[in-house]
Design an enzyme around this catalytic site. Structure first.
Site, PDB file in Angstrom:
ATOM      1  N   ASP A 468       0.827  -1.206   0.000  1.00 16.22           N
ATOM      2  CA  ASP A 468       0.000   0.000   0.000  1.00 16.22           C
ATOM      3  C   ASP A 468       0.866   1.263   0.000  1.00 16.22           C
ATOM      4  OD1 ASP A 468      -2.326   1.516   0.134  1.00 16.22           O
ATOM      5  OD2 ASP A 468      -3.170   0.375   1.797  1.00 16.22           O
ATOM      6  N   ASP A 538     -10.962   1.895  -2.943  1.00 12.58           N
ATOM      7  CA  ASP A 538     -11.499   1.633  -1.600  1.00 12.58           C
ATOM      8  C   ASP A 538     -13.018   1.654  -1.614  1.00 12.58           C
ATOM      9  OD1 ASP A 538      -9.217   1.140  -0.210  1.00 12.58           O
ATOM     10  OD2 ASP A 538      -8.951   3.183   0.537  1.00 12.58           O
TER      11      ASP A 538
END
Ligand code: GLA
Length: 719
Positions: A468, A538
């Site tokens: 990430d 997301d």
């Protein structure tokens, strides 16, 4: 195939389905043609244009640089359009005149320290300007299975003084006419890659990122499509950058009716100084072409990614079906909560449990721990082993989340090395999500990250890593850089990042790496050279995912964007959609779950096994099928994807109704791409239709019965 006809000084590059041609006139490397295959022995120089010819008739021996189509436009000799290359000599001279100096053909061309497309043959054309003391080698890679050309440039200071590069784009494409619309992909967190189509105007239009990342705000992709081009018809040209840091693509409708597309490293706050003999490589840019509309262009990029960019060991192999604990627990977990998810996954077809953020350092929320890649013993007193053993006992593999480029001020790493975080002298560094970015342009910082991450991978049985990156870089500056090169920071960051990928990802070939950046904020061809897939967004709401996955597919194949089923009301936008729709939309990419399986209502849990069996049966369509966007959710009330096997033996059609309207018109959704003469059985209804019928009228749908966000999924098999 690459040919050079000495008599006419013409280069012809042939990729499957596209020809790219250029010629040398009075030393200037001119673009002649890019598009559908043509007879290359026809004299394309006759199309050079009246304006160029009449100028040259008046001033024999002078190429009018403003009138021609140029392969490497530079500044100072009469081309007043945006240049691809801008240099400054030591006395501030900006004039550059690049002339053909030779060429060679190389095989297996690779860029040093940067990802590039794997192609067999590459043409390298050298242009030089002895006055400015610069030579530029232009690289063109051809592909025998994709209508695309990959380009980059190597700049060498051939003079005796310093040469400052103030702009070094990867490539330029001049088209002879301006009958185009420009398509770009804009977005934001939870709303990545929304297509935007505007007519090409006179003047310069540009999209870019200044975030040291490709970014969610704009994606490093642009297409020029004929004004009336549709998904299935019309000429379409695309440009995508194999690059993951600050970038720019610009499009200029010029006064003479031509269009210029340029792109590469963002020249904003950029410069690089070369000492005599030094060279600088630009990242690669890919141009693709289709005469089958925007859909055809996307399929060209999809094939290119799968065949020439993605890591070959993973590109087309079945993907892990994961359950990830992020939306299930966020930071709040212990062995018990994780075990209940792992236990509930047994026998569902889910094969990998991924432990997300919060397992390391003093990480109980986002204020601490980043940089400390040792287990959070307060939360997990016996380390990762009990979790991994639990996974193995339930037949699952184990995956782990990292954010290697980042550091929280509240971390042991920061306390030991505060100077490793990026900051600009005199300014308090800005926090974003309460974290700072490590200066990975410094070798010692990279060495530390490599050994910390590789140690965790070595000491634990880890099959999957989610890499990430949750903030943008600000206060660009590095002490480590030469004073003259401080403006090259964003590019040096990319080189540092690719070095980390090589030393961590390529050093662990048995581990599957997924990319992520606050959702899908670093989704580009550079990342895809290392990561077979990237977390698309997301936003896991199926309604929003229809839009996001639709836009993402303009440049990126379904195999590259992971898609998870999550709970409702959705955590990001509060929407409730049917469980079956969430699953249908999550089957349009490498699939998985982002929820607490142990808390699912029994009727939903019971469906998971079946869903995963269904996914596995046709996963090859996601990994290698041809995608047809058959209903545009930005233009109407439905989203539709059709995935067709390359051999046309089967296909899967997914249609989602967005908001229901009573008495609304039933959309006609033609299903192209199948064998027109073959008959196909619809698995769900038993009905049989031929490919030509499907291409003309599609399938009968119970449109009126469909409610908000209902999905219809039909699997077609050739009989
Ligand atoms: C990012 C990712 C999420 C999750 C969180 C953890 O936002 O996109 O999937 O991993 O970070 O902090």
């Amino acid at each position: 195939m690459i040919c050079f006809d000495e008599k006419s000084a013409t280069f012809t590059l042939t990729s499957k389905g596209a020809v790219y041609s250029m010629g040398v006139t009075d030393g200037v490397l001119e673009h002649r043609y890019f598009g559908a295959p043509i007879h290359c022995d026809d004299d394309l120089s006759l199309f050079r244009g009246e304006a160029a010819a009449s100028f040259e008739a008046r001033l024999p021996g002078t190429v009018s640089q403003n009138q021609i189509l140029s392969e490497a436009p530079a500044y100072g000799r009469g081309d007043f359009r945006e240049p691809m290359l801008v240099f400054r000599g030591e006395a501030g001279e900006t004039t550059v005149d690049l002339k053909y100096a030779g060429h060679r053909i190389v095989s297996d061309h690779e860029l040093d320290g940067m990802p590039s497309c794997r192609g067999k043959e590459t043409l390298a054309v050298t242009l030089s300007d002895p006055v400015r003391g610069v030579s530029v080698e232009l690289f063109y890679t051809v592909f025998d299975d994709v209508p695309a050309i990959a380009r980059s440039a190597r700049i060498t200071n051939t003079g005796e003084g310093k040469l400052k590069i103030v702009r070094a784009y990867s490539a330029a494409l001049d088209l002879p006419d301006n009958g185009y619309d420009l398509i770009t992909l804009y977005g934001a967190w939870t709303r990545e890659r929304m297509p935007e189509r505007t007519p090409v105007r006179h003047g310069v239009t540009s999209v870019d990122a200044k975030r040291v990342s490709s970014s969610a705000a704009q994606n490093p992709f642009a297409a020029l499509v004929e004004k009336n081009a549709t998904e299935t018809a019309g000429r379409a040209y695309g440009m995508a950058l194999v690059y993951s840091s600050s970038w720019k693509i610009s499009c200029e409708g010029a006064q003479n009716g031509t269009v210029r597309l340029l792109g590469g490293i963002n020249d904003f706050a950029f410069s690089k100084t070369l000492a005599p003999g030094e060279t600088f490589d630009t990242p690669e840019a890919v141009f693709a072409f289709s005469s089958d509309g925007i859909g055809g262009l996307s399929r060209a990029f999809h094939d290119l990614v799968r065949e020439h960019i993605a890591p070959p060991a993973f590109a087309k192999t079945p993907r892990p079906i994961v359950v990830n604990n992020w939306e299930a627990t966020y930071f709040d977990f212990d062995y018990g909560r994780l075990f209940s998810i792992i236990d509930a996954a047994e026998g569902t077809g889910i094969d990998t449990f991924v432990l997300d953020d919060g397992w390391f350092g003093a990480r109980n929320d986002d204020s601490a721990g980043l940089g400390d890649w040792t287990v959070n013993l307060n939360k997990l007193p016996e380390g990762l082993t009990p979790i991994i053993e639990r996974c193995h006992a339930r037949g699952l593999k184990f995956g782990l989340w990292f954010e290697p480029e980042m550091v929280n001020p509240n971390s042991d790493l920061y306390r030991a090395h505060p100077d490793w975080a990026i900051s600009c002298p005199g300014y308090e560094p800005l926090l974003s999500r309460r974290q700072l970015v490590l200066d990975i342009t410094r070798p010692e910082v990279r060495d530390h990250i490599v050994s910390a991450v590789n140690r965790v991978l070595k000491e634990n049985a880890i099959d999957y890593v989610k890499w990430d990156s949750n903030r943008n870089v600000t206060e660009l500056f590095s002490d480590a850089a030469d004073e003259n090169d401080r403006e090259c920071f964003a590019h040096e960051y990319a080189l540092g990042l690719y070095d980390l990928f090589r030393r961590i990802i390529f050093a662990n070939p048995g581990v599957f790496f997924e990319g992520c950046s606050g959702g899908g904020a670093r989704f580009d061809l550079g990342m895809l050279a290392y990561f077979p897939q990237i977390w698309t967004s997301d936003d896991t709401d199926a309604g929003m995912r229809c839009l996001i996955q639709y836009g993402t597919s303009y440049a990126y194949p379904p195999s590259t964007g992971s898609c998870h089923v999550s709970v409702c009301p959705n955590h990001q936008n509060g929407r409730t959609t049917p469980f079956a729709t969430r699953c249908a939309v999550a089957h349009l990419g490498p699939t998985g779950y982002e929820l607490d399986l142990s808390k699912l209502p029994p009727e939903e849990r019971a469906q998971i096994r079946e869903q995963n069996e269904r996914y596995r049966r046709d996963e090859d369509l996601v990994l290698s099928g041809d995608l047809y966007r058959v209903a545009d959710p930005f233009a109407g009330n439905a989203f539709g994807f059709l995935l067709v096997a390359k051999d046309k033996t089967k296909a899967a059609f997914t249609l989602v109704k967005l908001l229901n309207e009573t008495n609304s018109e039933r959309p006609v959704v033609p299903l192209p791409g199948l064998d027109p003469a073959a008959a196909y059985r619809v698995e769900e209804t038993g009905a049989v239709f031929h490919g030509d019928t499907l291409a003309a009228v599609g399938l009968p749908l119970e449109w009126k019965k469909m409610r908000d966000f209902d999905a219809a999924v039909c699997h077609l098999t050739r009989v």
